[in-house]
Design a protein around this motif. Structure first.
Motif, PDB file in Angstrom:
ATOM      1  N   TYR A 188       0.867  -1.177   0.000  1.00 50.04           N
ATOM      2  CA  TYR A 188       0.000   0.000   0.000  1.00 50.04           C
ATOM      3  C   TYR A 188       0.900   1.222   0.000  1.00 50.04           C
ATOM      4  O   TYR A 188       2.117   1.124   0.148  1.00 50.04           O
ATOM      5  CB  TYR A 188      -0.993  -0.020   1.184  1.00 50.04           C
ATOM      6  N   ASP A 189       0.264   2.364  -0.171  1.00 46.35           N
ATOM      7  CA  ASP A 189       0.968   3.651  -0.222  1.00 46.35           C
ATOM      8  C   ASP A 189       0.616   4.385   1.066  1.00 46.35           C
ATOM      9  O   ASP A 189      -0.583   4.589   1.337  1.00 46.35           O
ATOM     10  CB  ASP A 189       0.455   4.369  -1.492  1.00 46.35           C
ATOM     11  N   ILE A 190       1.594   4.767   1.854  1.00 49.46           N
ATOM     12  CA  ILE A 190       1.301   5.390   3.168  1.00 49.46           C
ATOM     13  C   ILE A 190       0.549   6.716   3.038  1.00 49.46           C
ATOM     14  O   ILE A 190      -0.002   7.208   4.007  1.00 49.46           O
ATOM     15  CB  ILE A 190       2.568   5.584   4.045  1.00 49.46           C
ATOM     16  N   THR A 191       0.480   7.280   1.831  1.00 45.11           N
ATOM     17  CA  THR A 191      -0.247   8.540   1.625  1.00 45.11           C
ATOM     18  C   THR A 191      -1.693   8.296   1.173  1.00 45.11           C
ATOM     19  O   THR A 191      -2.398   9.247   0.845  1.00 45.11           O
ATOM     20  CB  THR A 191       0.455   9.454   0.596  1.00 45.11           C
ATOM     21  N   SER A 192      -2.132   7.029   1.135  1.00 39.40           N
ATOM     22  CA  SER A 192      -3.469   6.701   0.637  1.00 39.40           C
ATOM     23  C   SER A 192      -4.187   5.695   1.532  1.00 39.40           C
ATOM     24  O   SER A 192      -3.806   4.514   1.569  1.00 39.40           O
ATOM     25  CB  SER A 192      -3.350   6.145  -0.790  1.00 39.40           C
ATOM     26  N   THR A 193      -5.220   6.146   2.240  1.00 38.73           N
ATOM     27  CA  THR A 193      -5.998   5.229   3.086  1.00 38.73           C
ATOM     28  C   THR A 193      -6.725   4.208   2.210  1.00 38.73           C
ATOM     29  O   THR A 193      -6.898   3.061   2.612  1.00 38.73           O
ATOM     30  CB  THR A 193      -7.045   5.980   3.936  1.00 38.73           C
ATOM     31  N   GLU A 194      -7.138   4.645   1.029  1.00 38.81           N
ATOM     32  CA  GLU A 194      -7.819   3.743   0.096  1.00 38.81           C
ATOM     33  C   GLU A 194      -6.914   2.552  -0.257  1.00 38.81           C
ATOM     34  O   GLU A 194      -7.383   1.410  -0.340  1.00 38.81           O
ATOM     35  CB  GLU A 194      -8.140   4.548  -1.161  1.00 38.81           C
ATOM     36  N   SER A 195      -5.652   2.818  -0.452  1.00 42.89           N
ATOM     37  CA  SER A 195      -4.736   1.731  -0.820  1.00 42.89           C
ATOM     38  C   SER A 195      -4.516   0.776   0.360  1.00 42.89           C
ATOM     39  O   SER A 195      -4.267  -0.416   0.163  1.00 42.89           O
ATOM     40  CB  SER A 195      -3.399   2.279  -1.341  1.00 42.89           C
ATOM     41  N   PHE A 196      -4.629   1.313   1.592  1.00 39.75           N
ATOM     42  CA  PHE A 196      -4.499   0.455   2.780  1.00 39.75           C
ATOM     43  C   PHE A 196      -5.726  -0.460   2.892  1.00 39.75           C
ATOM     44  O   PHE A 196      -5.604  -1.658   3.186  1.00 39.75           O
ATOM     45  CB  PHE A 196      -4.315   1.318   4.029  1.00 39.75           C
ATOM     46  N   THR A 197      -6.905   0.102   2.612  1.00 45.55           N
ATOM     47  CA  THR A 197      -8.139  -0.692   2.588  1.00 45.55           C
ATOM     48  C   THR A 197      -8.025  -1.800   1.546  1.00 45.55           C
ATOM     49  O   THR A 197      -8.390  -2.949   1.796  1.00 45.55           O
ATOM     50  CB  THR A 197      -9.343   0.223   2.267  1.00 45.55           C
ATOM     51  N   ARG A 198      -7.484  -1.455   0.389  1.00 42.40           N
ATOM     52  CA  ARG A 198      -7.306  -2.436  -0.692  1.00 42.40           C
ATOM     53  C   ARG A 198      -6.329  -3.533  -0.264  1.00 42.40           C
ATOM     54  O   ARG A 198      -6.522  -4.710  -0.564  1.00 42.40           O
ATOM     55  CB  ARG A 198      -6.808  -1.715  -1.949  1.00 42.40           C
ATOM     56  N   ALA A 199      -5.291  -3.141   0.449  1.00 40.63           N
ATOM     57  CA  ALA A 199      -4.299  -4.119   0.929  1.00 40.63           C
ATOM     58  C   ALA A 199      -4.962  -5.136   1.848  1.00 40.63           C
ATOM     59  O   ALA A 199      -4.699  -6.339   1.762  1.00 40.63           O
ATOM     60  CB  ALA A 199      -3.153  -3.406   1.653  1.00 40.63           C
ATOM     61  N   LYS A 200      -5.859  -4.651   2.727  1.00 34.76           N
ATOM     62  CA  LYS A 200      -6.556  -5.569   3.639  1.00 34.76           C
ATOM     63  C   LYS A 200      -7.426  -6.552   2.861  1.00 34.76           C
ATOM     64  O   LYS A 200      -7.553  -7.717   3.252  1.00 34.76           O
ATOM     65  CB  LYS A 200      -7.420  -4.779   4.628  1.00 34.76           C
ATOM     66  N   LYS A 201      -8.007  -6.088   1.754  1.00 38.37           N
ATOM     67  CA  LYS A 201      -8.809  -6.992   0.921  1.00 38.37           C
ATOM     68  C   LYS A 201      -7.930  -8.080   0.315  1.00 38.37           C
ATOM     69  O   LYS A 201      -8.343  -9.238   0.214  1.00 38.37           O
ATOM     70  CB  LYS A 201      -9.511  -6.204  -0.188  1.00 38.37           C
ATOM     71  N   TRP A 202      -6.711  -7.715  -0.081  1.00 35.88           N
ATOM     72  CA  TRP A 202      -5.781  -8.719  -0.627  1.00 35.88           C
ATOM     73  C   TRP A 202      -5.398  -9.737   0.450  1.00 35.88           C
ATOM     74  O   TRP A 202      -5.297 -10.932   0.170  1.00 35.88           O
ATOM     75  CB  TRP A 202      -4.528  -8.057  -1.190  1.00 35.88           C
ATOM     76  N   VAL A 203      -5.206  -9.251   1.670  1.00 34.26           N
ATOM     77  CA  VAL A 203      -4.867 -10.171   2.763  1.00 34.26           C
ATOM     78  C   VAL A 203      -5.996 -11.185   2.930  1.00 34.26           C
ATOM     79  O   VAL A 203      -5.758 -12.402   3.006  1.00 34.26           O
ATOM     80  CB  VAL A 203      -4.614  -9.407   4.086  1.00 34.26           C
ATOM     81  N   GLN A 204      -7.236 -10.693   2.944  1.00 38.54           N
ATOM     82  CA  GLN A 204      -8.397 -11.597   3.083  1.00 38.54           C
ATOM     83  C   GLN A 204      -8.460 -12.593   1.944  1.00 38.54           C
ATOM     84  O   GLN A 204      -8.733 -13.776   2.164  1.00 38.54           O
ATOM     85  CB  GLN A 204      -9.699 -10.790   3.100  1.00 38.54           C
ATOM     86  N   GLU A 205      -8.224 -12.099   0.732  1.00 35.47           N
ATOM     87  CA  GLU A 205      -8.291 -13.005  -0.423  1.00 35.47           C
ATOM     88  C   GLU A 205      -7.230 -14.102  -0.316  1.00 35.47           C
ATOM     89  O   GLU A 205      -7.512 -15.273  -0.556  1.00 35.47           O
ATOM     90  CB  GLU A 205      -8.152 -12.226  -1.745  1.00 35.47           C
ATOM     91  N   LEU A 206      -6.028 -13.744   0.092  1.00 36.46           N
ATOM     92  CA  LEU A 206      -4.973 -14.761   0.245  1.00 36.46           C
ATOM     93  C   LEU A 206      -5.302 -15.730   1.372  1.00 36.46           C
ATOM     94  O   LEU A 206      -5.020 -16.922   1.270  1.00 36.46           O
ATOM     95  CB  LEU A 206      -3.614 -14.112   0.490  1.00 36.46           C
ATOM     96  N   GLN A 207      -5.892 -15.204   2.458  1.00 29.39           N
ATOM     97  CA  GLN A 207      -6.255 -16.094   3.571  1.00 29.39           C
ATOM     98  C   GLN A 207      -7.289 -17.125   3.120  1.00 29.39           C
ATOM     99  O   GLN A 207      -7.254 -18.269   3.559  1.00 29.39           O
ATOM    100  CB  GLN A 207      -6.774 -15.270   4.768  1.00 29.39           C
ATOM    101  N   LYS A 208      -8.184 -16.710   2.213  1.00 36.76           N
ATOM    102  CA  LYS A 208      -9.221 -17.627   1.712  1.00 36.76           C
ATOM    103  C   LYS A 208      -8.714 -18.544   0.616  1.00 36.76           C
ATOM    104  O   LYS A 208      -9.022 -19.724   0.592  1.00 36.76           O
ATOM    105  CB  LYS A 208     -10.404 -16.828   1.157  1.00 36.76           C
ATOM    106  N   LEU A 214       7.519  10.032   1.769  1.00 36.25           N
ATOM    107  CA  LEU A 214       6.530  11.114   1.691  1.00 36.25           C
ATOM    108  C   LEU A 214       5.850  11.337   3.049  1.00 36.25           C
ATOM    109  O   LEU A 214       4.626  11.348   3.169  1.00 36.25           O
ATOM    110  CB  LEU A 214       5.484  10.802   0.604  1.00 36.25           C
ATOM    111  N   GLU A 215       6.667  11.525   4.076  1.00 35.36           N
ATOM    112  CA  GLU A 215       6.170  11.651   5.451  1.00 35.36           C
ATOM    113  C   GLU A 215       5.154  12.797   5.600  1.00 35.36           C
ATOM    114  O   GLU A 215       4.163  12.664   6.318  1.00 35.36           O
ATOM    115  CB  GLU A 215       7.368  11.868   6.389  1.00 35.36           C
ATOM    116  N   ASP A 216       5.367  13.885   4.898  1.00 44.09           N
ATOM    117  CA  ASP A 216       4.462  15.049   5.036  1.00 44.09           C
ATOM    118  C   ASP A 216       3.083  14.796   4.440  1.00 44.09           C
ATOM    119  O   ASP A 216       2.141  15.551   4.712  1.00 44.09           O
ATOM    120  CB  ASP A 216       5.104  16.306   4.424  1.00 44.09           C
TER     121      ASP A 216
END
Ligand code: GTP
Ligand code: MG
Length: 170
Positions: free
Chosen positions: A86-106, A123-125
């Motif tokens: 995921y990209d630390i500047t994008s909450t949407e990309s973090f949500t997407r990452a969690k979906k990938w984790v779920q898909e791999l778990q299944k 890109l800390e700022d």
């Protein structure tokens, strides 16, 4: 004794998170400000020496655009390891990452070594995802976690090295 291992590794994550950039950094030591979006998937290989083994990573860099989602199982099926980016500047990309984790778990190989990479750590700022929330999420889901920067190279080799150390020694 010393072992030679081949390990299929797949990168998954939203478009633009830096999957190709992480691979380019790891394999060629390069970074492109205008990296082109991946079409389908791209293949790379890179060998890494860890204490007791030489690991040849066979890397599938998948395309993050939604229209390629249905191709993903071809790349994660049979994979020994995955890096979900995921990209630390994008909450949407973090949500997407969690979906990938779920898909791999299944659907993924139950012994798969899965790492979570919070990329663009330079890109800390512009940060939107805290280290703490990602760390907690990773711990709860048994993932190796680190923040990376394909741009500065921070932690890029380390994530592959940590995966190499965790692979089962057949
Ligand atoms: P898709 O192939 O579309 O799924 O995207 P991707 O995840 O492969 O992303 P890509 O590597 O193409 O990077 C997207 C953009 O982000 C490019 O312009 C990169 O230069 C930039 N980028 C990638 N990693 C970093 C990073 O660590 N820091 C910064 N500042 N920019 C980055
Ligand atoms: Mg790409």
């Amino acid at each position: 004794g010393h072992k030679n291992l081949n390990a299929k590794l797949v990168l998954l994550g939203d478009m633009g998170t830096g999957k190709s950039s992480l691979v380019l950094r790891f394999v060629k030591g390069q970074f492109l400000e205008f990296q082109e979006s991946t079409i389908g998937a791209a293949f790379f290989s890179q060998t890494l020496a860890v204490n007791d083994a030489t690991v040849k990573f066979e890397i599938w860099d998948t395309a993050g655009q939604e229209r390629y989602h249905s191709l993903a199982p071809m790349y994660y099926r049979g994979a020994a390891a995955a890096i979900i980016v995921y990209d630390i500047t994008s909450t949407e990309s973090f949500t997407r990452a969690k979906k990938w984790v779920q898909e791999l778990q299944k659907q993924g190989n139950p012994n798969m070594v899965v790492a979570l990479a919070g990329n663009k750590a330079d890109l800390e700022d512009k940060r939107k995802v805290t280290v703490e929330e990602a760390r907690v999420y990773a711990e709860e889901n048994g993932l190796f976690f680190t923040e990376t920067s394909a741009k500065t190279a921070a932690n890029v080799n380390d994530i592959f090295y940590e995966i190499a150390k965790k692979l089962p020694r057949a």
